[in-house]
Design a protein around this motif. Structure first.
Motif, PDB file in Angstrom:
ATOM      1  N   GLY A  96       0.786  -1.226   0.000  1.00  0.00           N
ATOM      2  CA  GLY A  96       0.000   0.000   0.000  1.00  0.00           C
ATOM      3  C   GLY A  96       0.818   1.275   0.000  1.00  0.00           C
ATOM      4  O   GLY A  96       0.260   2.369  -0.099  1.00  0.00           O
ATOM      5  N   GLN A  97       2.141   1.154   0.115  1.00  0.00           N
ATOM      6  CA  GLN A  97       2.984   2.352   0.086  1.00  0.00           C
ATOM      7  C   GLN A  97       4.286   2.098  -0.686  1.00  0.00           C
ATOM      8  O   GLN A  97       5.315   2.677  -0.388  1.00  0.00           O
ATOM      9  N   ARG A  98       4.196   1.230  -1.711  1.00  0.00           N
ATOM     10  CA  ARG A  98       5.382   0.910  -2.495  1.00  0.00           C
ATOM     11  C   ARG A  98       6.007   2.144  -3.126  1.00  0.00           C
ATOM     12  O   ARG A  98       7.243   2.236  -3.234  1.00  0.00           O
ATOM     13  N   ASP A  99       5.187   3.104  -3.512  1.00  0.00           N
ATOM     14  CA  ASP A  99       5.714   4.284  -4.189  1.00  0.00           C
ATOM     15  C   ASP A  99       6.485   5.208  -3.261  1.00  0.00           C
ATOM     16  O   ASP A  99       7.162   6.136  -3.717  1.00  0.00           O
ATOM     17  N   LYS A 100       6.449   4.949  -1.951  1.00  0.00           N
ATOM     18  CA  LYS A 100       7.150   5.796  -0.985  1.00  0.00           C
ATOM     19  C   LYS A 100       8.568   5.322  -0.691  1.00  0.00           C
ATOM     20  O   LYS A 100       9.330   6.035  -0.033  1.00  0.00           O
ATOM     21  N   VAL A 101       8.918   4.114  -1.140  1.00  0.00           N
ATOM     22  CA  VAL A 101      10.189   3.535  -0.719  1.00  0.00           C
ATOM     23  C   VAL A 101      11.120   3.275  -1.896  1.00  0.00           C
ATOM     24  O   VAL A 101      10.688   3.115  -3.043  1.00  0.00           O
ATOM     25  N   LEU A 129       8.636  -9.924  -1.956  1.00  0.00           N
ATOM     26  CA  LEU A 129       8.447  -8.518  -1.615  1.00  0.00           C
ATOM     27  C   LEU A 129       7.096  -7.973  -2.069  1.00  0.00           C
ATOM     28  O   LEU A 129       6.708  -6.868  -1.682  1.00  0.00           O
ATOM     29  N   GLY A 130       6.406  -8.720  -2.885  1.00  0.00           N
ATOM     30  CA  GLY A 130       5.086  -8.285  -3.351  1.00  0.00           C
ATOM     31  C   GLY A 130       5.142  -7.071  -4.247  1.00  0.00           C
ATOM     32  O   GLY A 130       4.257  -6.203  -4.198  1.00  0.00           O
ATOM     33  N   THR A 131       6.164  -6.990  -5.092  1.00  0.00           N
ATOM     34  CA  THR A 131       6.320  -5.848  -5.985  1.00  0.00           C
ATOM     35  C   THR A 131       6.713  -6.343  -7.367  1.00  0.00           C
ATOM     36  O   THR A 131       7.174  -7.478  -7.517  1.00  0.00           O
ATOM     37  N   HIS A 132       6.553  -5.504  -8.373  1.00  0.00           N
ATOM     38  CA  HIS A 132       6.928  -5.923  -9.721  1.00  0.00           C
ATOM     39  C   HIS A 132       8.278  -5.357 -10.141  1.00  0.00           C
ATOM     40  O   HIS A 132       8.753  -5.639 -11.246  1.00  0.00           O
ATOM     41  N   TYR A 133       8.915  -4.543  -9.257  1.00  0.00           N
ATOM     42  CA  TYR A 133      10.239  -4.022  -9.610  1.00  0.00           C
ATOM     43  C   TYR A 133      11.044  -3.708  -8.356  1.00  0.00           C
ATOM     44  O   TYR A 133      10.497  -3.474  -7.264  1.00  0.00           O
ATOM     45  N   LEU A 134      12.361  -3.688  -8.509  1.00  0.00           N
ATOM     46  CA  LEU A 134      13.292  -3.237  -7.482  1.00  0.00           C
ATOM     47  C   LEU A 134      13.918  -1.921  -7.939  1.00  0.00           C
ATOM     48  O   LEU A 134      14.199  -1.741  -9.121  1.00  0.00           O
ATOM     49  N   GLY A 160      15.994  -3.647 -18.653  1.00  0.00           N
ATOM     50  CA  GLY A 160      15.230  -3.379 -19.862  1.00  0.00           C
ATOM     51  C   GLY A 160      13.796  -3.857 -19.774  1.00  0.00           C
ATOM     52  O   GLY A 160      12.892  -3.276 -20.383  1.00  0.00           O
ATOM     53  N   GLU A 161      13.574  -4.917 -19.002  1.00  0.00           N
ATOM     54  CA  GLU A 161      12.222  -5.470 -18.820  1.00  0.00           C
ATOM     55  C   GLU A 161      11.440  -4.747 -17.735  1.00  0.00           C
ATOM     56  O   GLU A 161      10.250  -5.036 -17.520  1.00  0.00           O
ATOM     57  N   GLY A 162      12.094  -3.833 -17.008  1.00  0.00           N
ATOM     58  CA  GLY A 162      11.419  -3.117 -15.941  1.00  0.00           C
ATOM     59  C   GLY A 162      11.381  -3.861 -14.626  1.00  0.00           C
ATOM     60  O   GLY A 162      10.720  -3.413 -13.682  1.00  0.00           O
ATOM     61  N   ARG A 163      12.102  -4.983 -14.529  1.00  0.00           N
ATOM     62  CA  ARG A 163      12.136  -5.743 -13.274  1.00  0.00           C
ATOM     63  C   ARG A 163      12.985  -5.035 -12.223  1.00  0.00           C
ATOM     64  O   ARG A 163      12.725  -5.129 -11.035  1.00  0.00           O
ATOM     65  N   ILE A 164      14.032  -4.368 -12.671  1.00  0.00           N
ATOM     66  CA  ILE A 164      14.876  -3.575 -11.794  1.00  0.00           C
ATOM     67  C   ILE A 164      15.105  -2.221 -12.469  1.00  0.00           C
ATOM     68  O   ILE A 164      15.106  -2.128 -13.696  1.00  0.00           O
ATOM     69  N   ARG A 165      15.295  -1.197 -11.666  1.00  0.00           N
ATOM     70  CA  ARG A 165      15.541   0.125 -12.229  1.00  0.00           C
ATOM     71  C   ARG A 165      17.035   0.443 -12.301  1.00  0.00           C
ATOM     72  O   ARG A 165      17.453   1.245 -13.136  1.00  0.00           O
ATOM     73  N   ARG A 166      17.812  -0.168 -11.407  1.00  0.00           N
ATOM     74  CA  ARG A 166      19.264   0.009 -11.383  1.00  0.00           C
ATOM     75  C   ARG A 166      19.873  -1.264 -10.824  1.00  0.00           C
ATOM     76  O   ARG A 166      19.201  -2.051 -10.177  1.00  0.00           O
ATOM     77  N   TRP A 167      21.175  -1.415 -11.037  1.00  0.00           N
ATOM     78  CA  TRP A 167      21.868  -2.560 -10.456  1.00  0.00           C
ATOM     79  C   TRP A 167      23.210  -2.125  -9.909  1.00  0.00           C
ATOM     80  O   TRP A 167      23.749  -1.073 -10.262  1.00  0.00           O
ATOM     81  N   GLY A 168      23.747  -2.928  -9.009  1.00  0.00           N
ATOM     82  CA  GLY A 168      25.035  -2.607  -8.413  1.00  0.00           C
ATOM     83  C   GLY A 168      25.670  -3.847  -7.813  1.00  0.00           C
ATOM     84  O   GLY A 168      25.297  -4.977  -8.145  1.00  0.00           O
ATOM     85  N   VAL A 169      26.615  -3.618  -6.923  1.00  0.00           N
ATOM     86  CA  VAL A 169      27.369  -4.711  -6.314  1.00  0.00           C
ATOM     87  C   VAL A 169      27.478  -4.466  -4.812  1.00  0.00           C
ATOM     88  O   VAL A 169      27.128  -3.408  -4.304  1.00  0.00           O
ATOM     89  N   SER A 170      27.992  -5.471  -4.121  1.00  0.00           N
ATOM     90  CA  SER A 170      28.205  -5.376  -2.683  1.00  0.00           C
ATOM     91  C   SER A 170      29.493  -6.108  -2.330  1.00  0.00           C
ATOM     92  O   SER A 170      29.810  -7.140  -2.929  1.00  0.00           O
ATOM     93  N   ASN A 171      30.226  -5.558  -1.383  1.00  0.00           N
ATOM     94  CA  ASN A 171      31.470  -6.172  -0.903  1.00  0.00           C
ATOM     95  C   ASN A 171      32.531  -6.299  -1.995  1.00  0.00           C
ATOM     96  O   ASN A 171      33.342  -7.232  -1.977  1.00  0.00           O
ATOM     97  N   PHE A 172      32.536  -5.382  -2.946  1.00  0.00           N
ATOM     98  CA  PHE A 172      33.563  -5.342  -3.990  1.00  0.00           C
ATOM     99  C   PHE A 172      34.694  -4.424  -3.535  1.00  0.00           C
ATOM    100  O   PHE A 172      34.441  -3.305  -3.069  1.00  0.00           O
TER     101      PHE A 172
END
Length: 296
Positions: A96-101, A129-134, A160-172
């Motif tokens: 109910g508040q996905r657009d806020k986060v 997560l109950g969402t269509h994108y990250l 490109g499919e809209g599943r994620i808006r950006r990507w990155g890495v962790s612990n690099f």
């Protein structure tokens, strides 16, 4: 700086310049710039130890909702955390508040050796997560991922499919980042999430200035320390008393002081989250930063 290579010495000098005493905490509304021209909240909430039964689930969910209401709208999680339970908890919180986060999750390296593995992991996270994108999807750590082109190409496909808006890495580390940037499209990386706090400052020698030079923000996990001892430091206590804030708020303001670092503290307590959120309006002086540097 004895023992550093010439390159590390130069990068460390850049870090000192960027993170000197005059660098102040950044207000929440300004955010931290991302490579695509957008901004991410400077202060978010982690979930590494949530949904594990340490606190009542209702209390942990209330803590996350409190943080969102106070401007800590970046929520960080991973398929690893609680074997998906943390993602499910966050899914309940953001309903109910996905657009806020600004929602961040991560793929395990043993799922990231093939395109199918990454894609299936992403679909699983989205479902929990109950969402269509990250907003941001990270490779949790490099592990046995030798071919980073698989990761880059699959992340770009998901974007490109809209599943994620950006990507990155962790612990690099720097070597990993340079490997990534040698891959075609690797410079589209939006963030690197690493350990950074008052007691863990090794990234200031090379990784942090490297990322700043490449326009890449750092996400600092465990910004309040790994064991809790950080918050009992005498210098931190003095600075906190001077500002009439909690030691946690000061430690977070210190982490965010350059404007290039996103802090993601974790808490299962609404009261602690309120203390953390007060870091958003805290400005550290040159005296404060110098005192903390000497104290740690």
């Amino acid at each position: 700086m004895a023992g550093l290579t010439r390159r590390q010495f130069c990068l460390a000098g850049a870090a000192i310049s960027l993170l000197g005493g005059r660098a102040m905490a950044q207000p929440a509304m300004s955010g931290v710039p991302l490579p695509d021209g957008s901004k991410a909240p400077a202060l978010g909430q982690g979930s590494w130890h949530l949904a594990l039964g340490r606190h009542p689930a209702a209390e942990e969910e209330a803590a996350l909702r409190t943080g969102i209401s106070l401007g800590m709208t970046l929520l960080d999680t991973a398929e690893l955390y609680g074997e998906g339970r943390a993602e499910r908890m966050i899914g309940r919180v953001i309903a109910g508040q996905r657009d806020k986060v600004f929602l961040v999750s991560k793929v395990l390296p043993y799922h990231a050796t093939t395109a199918d593995g990454i894609r299936q992991a992403c679909m699983g996270s989205l479902s929990r997560l109950g969402t269509h994108y990250l907003d941001l999807y990270l490779l949790h750590w490099r592990g046995d991922v030798s071919d980073l082109s698989v990761v880059v190409n699959t992340f770009e496909s998901l974007r490109g499919e809209g599943r994620i808006r950006r990507w990155g890495v962790s612990n690099f580390d720097v070597a990993d980042m340079e490997d990534l940037f040698r891959v075609p499209g690797g410079n589209a990386c939006a963030a690197n999430q690493v350990l950074y706090n008052l007691t863990q400052r090794s990234i200031e020698a090379d990784l942090l200035p490297w990322c700043i030079q490449h326009g890449l923000p750092i996400m600092a996990y465990s910004p309040l320390g790994m064991t809790g001892g950080l918050l009992s430091n005498a210098a931190l206590t003095r600075v906190a008393q001077r500002h009439q804030r909690s030691p946690a708020a000061v430690a977070l303001a210190w982490t965010m002081r350059s404007g290039h670092v996103i802090a993601i503290p974790e808490s299962g307590s609404p009261d602690h989250v309120k203390e953390n959120a007060s870091a958003l309006s805290l400005r550290l002086t040159e005296q404060d930063v110098n005192e903390l540097s000497h104290g740690f």
